[in-house]
Design a protein around this motif. Structure first.
Motif, short mmCIF file in Angstrom:
data_model
loop_
_atom_site.label_atom_id
_atom_site.label_comp_id
_atom_site.label_asym_id
_atom_site.label_seq_id
_atom_site.Cartn_x
_atom_site.Cartn_y
_atom_site.Cartn_z
N GLY A 38 56.03 -22.88 50.93
CA GLY A 38 55.86 -23.70 50.01
C GLY A 38 54.59 -24.21 49.29
O GLY A 38 53.32 -23.95 50.57
N HIS A 39 54.34 -23.93 48.11
CA HIS A 39 52.54 -23.77 48.11
C HIS A 39 52.48 -25.39 46.32
O HIS A 39 51.16 -25.18 46.09
CB HIS A 39 51.89 -22.93 47.58
CG HIS A 39 52.60 -21.82 46.10
ND1 HIS A 39 53.82 -20.71 46.54
CD2 HIS A 39 52.28 -21.89 45.47
CE1 HIS A 39 53.76 -20.92 45.87
NE2 HIS A 39 53.83 -20.95 44.20
N GLU A 40 53.63 -25.67 45.92
CA GLU A 40 53.02 -26.53 44.87
C GLU A 40 54.04 -28.25 45.10
O GLU A 40 55.28 -28.11 45.44
CB GLU A 40 54.13 -25.83 43.96
CG GLU A 40 54.13 -24.42 43.27
CD GLU A 40 54.88 -23.94 42.10
OE1 GLU A 40 55.76 -24.51 41.45
OE2 GLU A 40 54.50 -22.49 41.54
N SER A 41 52.00 -28.31 45.68
CA SER A 41 52.89 -30.10 46.42
C SER A 41 52.73 -30.75 45.98
O SER A 41 52.11 -31.14 44.02
CB SER A 41 51.22 -29.61 47.64
OG SER A 41 50.78 -29.88 46.98
N MET A 88 51.10 -29.77 39.26
CA MET A 88 49.93 -29.26 39.10
C MET A 88 49.47 -28.09 39.72
O MET A 88 48.40 -27.91 38.53
CB MET A 88 49.15 -30.61 40.26
CG MET A 88 47.79 -30.44 40.72
SD MET A 88 46.92 -31.50 39.29
CE MET A 88 45.91 -31.21 40.02
N GLU A 89 49.95 -27.10 40.83
CA GLU A 89 49.50 -26.28 40.97
C GLU A 89 49.94 -25.29 39.96
O GLU A 89 48.96 -24.25 39.79
CB GLU A 89 50.26 -25.53 42.43
CG GLU A 89 49.49 -24.14 43.84
CD GLU A 89 49.91 -22.71 42.23
OE1 GLU A 89 49.24 -21.86 42.62
OE2 GLU A 89 50.97 -23.36 41.94
N PRO A 90 51.00 -24.94 39.40
CA PRO A 90 50.93 -24.09 37.74
C PRO A 90 49.85 -24.39 36.80
O PRO A 90 49.98 -23.48 35.76
CB PRO A 90 52.99 -24.52 37.56
CG PRO A 90 53.79 -24.96 38.28
CD PRO A 90 52.59 -25.97 39.56
N ILE A 133 59.60 -24.42 43.36
CA ILE A 133 60.16 -23.53 43.93
C ILE A 133 59.53 -21.89 42.33
O ILE A 133 59.73 -22.66 41.27
CB ILE A 133 61.12 -23.32 44.08
CG1 ILE A 133 61.70 -24.68 45.04
CG2 ILE A 133 61.25 -22.02 44.22
CD1 ILE A 133 60.57 -23.88 46.58
N CYS A 134 59.05 -21.09 43.08
CA CYS A 134 58.19 -20.20 41.48
C CYS A 134 58.57 -18.95 42.40
O CYS A 134 59.34 -18.37 43.39
CB CYS A 134 56.71 -20.70 41.39
SG CYS A 134 56.22 -19.97 42.54
N GLY A 135 57.91 -17.83 41.66
CA GLY A 135 58.85 -16.45 41.93
C GLY A 135 58.01 -16.10 43.16
O GLY A 135 58.42 -15.34 43.33
ZN LIG Z 1 53.44 -20.86 42.58
#
Ligand SMILES: [Zn+2]
Ligand SMILES: [Zn+2]
Length: 349
Positions: A63-66, A150-152, A38-40
């Protein structure tokens, strides 16, 4: 299956809902969700200030940080059941623009791209999800506990890749990097700087919590205080701004060091009333051949760079970036603003 869903632009609409199981198409992987970061951006969507539902639908799966594990894969796809995978967030626009036509959808020119969990396509905040083979990236099996970073990491892999490509303009052998902000983006930017052999300095506003120790254990140096003063002491060749705080971004842009390249990665809120001596700022940028540029998102190439960077990193150090883990039933707690010590909050799926 259960999913973390939201009605975009409606604050307070975040909920865990029962949604239909995903059906994989012929070129798609069916994936069991392992974890979601979870991010900003997720918090902005939950607050009702960002995000778009899929056409004709009210709710978006957030959700995009999978991170997931393949359940089924098409024959000959290069993936097999049990593989650890991450889904790429952005999809090229349908026109496509020149950048998207070349696989550089992170640089889309017409804004008609879509993004999993953000813009018009469901995200990865569900107990299972599907992803086209071309938008899945395999991770080293040893990254099960930390692959959700991974996503960040792709965001900073792109930032470093851009820094190096832009600086093909002239001789470039950087020695010193300065990173402002010791959140997930700042710490991962510092990791990639250390992996490049640079002397890395990380600035944050607090010495509380795990951040100073994480920076020290990278072999980098932790600082608090003013970005301008730090820059004067260390003369950075590369600056990565990861706070998004207008005053810090301005200090970064003002750094007075010949040939300096400043990469802005923090998404700030408009409306800052800081007064700026534009004449001095312009003069310094010109006389230093300085470069200030922005970087966001990532294409497949950056996912591959990020997968390599994570595989090389110390998994124990990466694990310490995850300061809270919550089960899906308690996912809404991940949207409470944490304290200064909070780095990355992860939902176990
Ligand atoms: Zn993010
Ligand atoms: Zn495009």
């Amino acid at each position: 299956m259960r999913a973390l869903t939201v009605i975009p632009n409606q604050a307070g609409s975040l909920s865990i809902a029962e949604v239909p199981d995903p059906q994989p198409g012929p070129d798609e992987l069916l994936v069991d969700g392992v974890a979601l970061g979870i991010c900003g951006t997720d918090r902005e969507i939950a607050e009702g200030s960002y995000g778009w539902a899929p056409p004709g639908r009210e709710r978006l799966v957030l959700g995009h940080e999978s991170l997931g594990r393949v359940r089924t894969a098409p024959d000959g796809s290069g993936f097999a059941a049990g593989d650890l995978v991450v889904g790429i967030v952005r999809r090229p626009d349908p026109v496509p623009c020149g950048a998207c036509a070349r696989g550089e959808f992170d640089m889309c020119r017409n804004g008609q791209y879509v993004e999993r969990g953000i813009k018009q396509i469901d995200g990865f905040g569900s107990t299972s999800w599907v992803v086209p083979v071309d938008y899945a990236v395999k991770l080293d099996p040893a990254l099960e506990q930390v692959g959700v970073l991974m996503e960040p990491t792709t965001v900073v892999a792109k930032a470093w890749d851009q820094i190096e490509r832009i600086n093909q303009r002239a001789w470039f052998e950087p020695k010193t990097a300065m990173v402002t902000g010791a959140g997930p983006i700042g710490l991962l930017a510092a990791l990639l700087g250390v992996q490049r052999g640079l002397d890395v300095h990380v600035l944050d506003r607090t010495t509380e919590g795990p951040k100073p120790g994480l920076v020290a254990d990278l072999g980098a140096t932790f600082h608090t205080g003013s970005a301008s003063e730090l820059a004067e002491r260390i003369d950075p060749d590369v600056v990565i701004e990861a706070t998004g705080a207008p005053a810090v971004a301005l200090d970064a842009a003002k750094i007075n060091n010949p040939g300096v390249i400043v990469c802005l990665t923090g998404v700030s809120t408009p409306g800052s009333d800081a007064s700026v001596d534009v004449g001095a700022l312009n003069r310094n940028i010109v006389l230093d051949n300085a470069l200030v540029f922005g970087s966001v998102n990532a294409n497949r190439h950056h996912y591959e760079l990020a997968a390599q960077a994570l595989a090389k990193a110390d998994a124990g150090w990466l694990g310490r970036l995850i300061t809270r883990r919550l089960p899906l039933e308690r996912a809404l707690e991940a949207f409470d603003p944490g304290d200064h010590a909070d780095i990355k909050v992860v939902i176990d799926l």
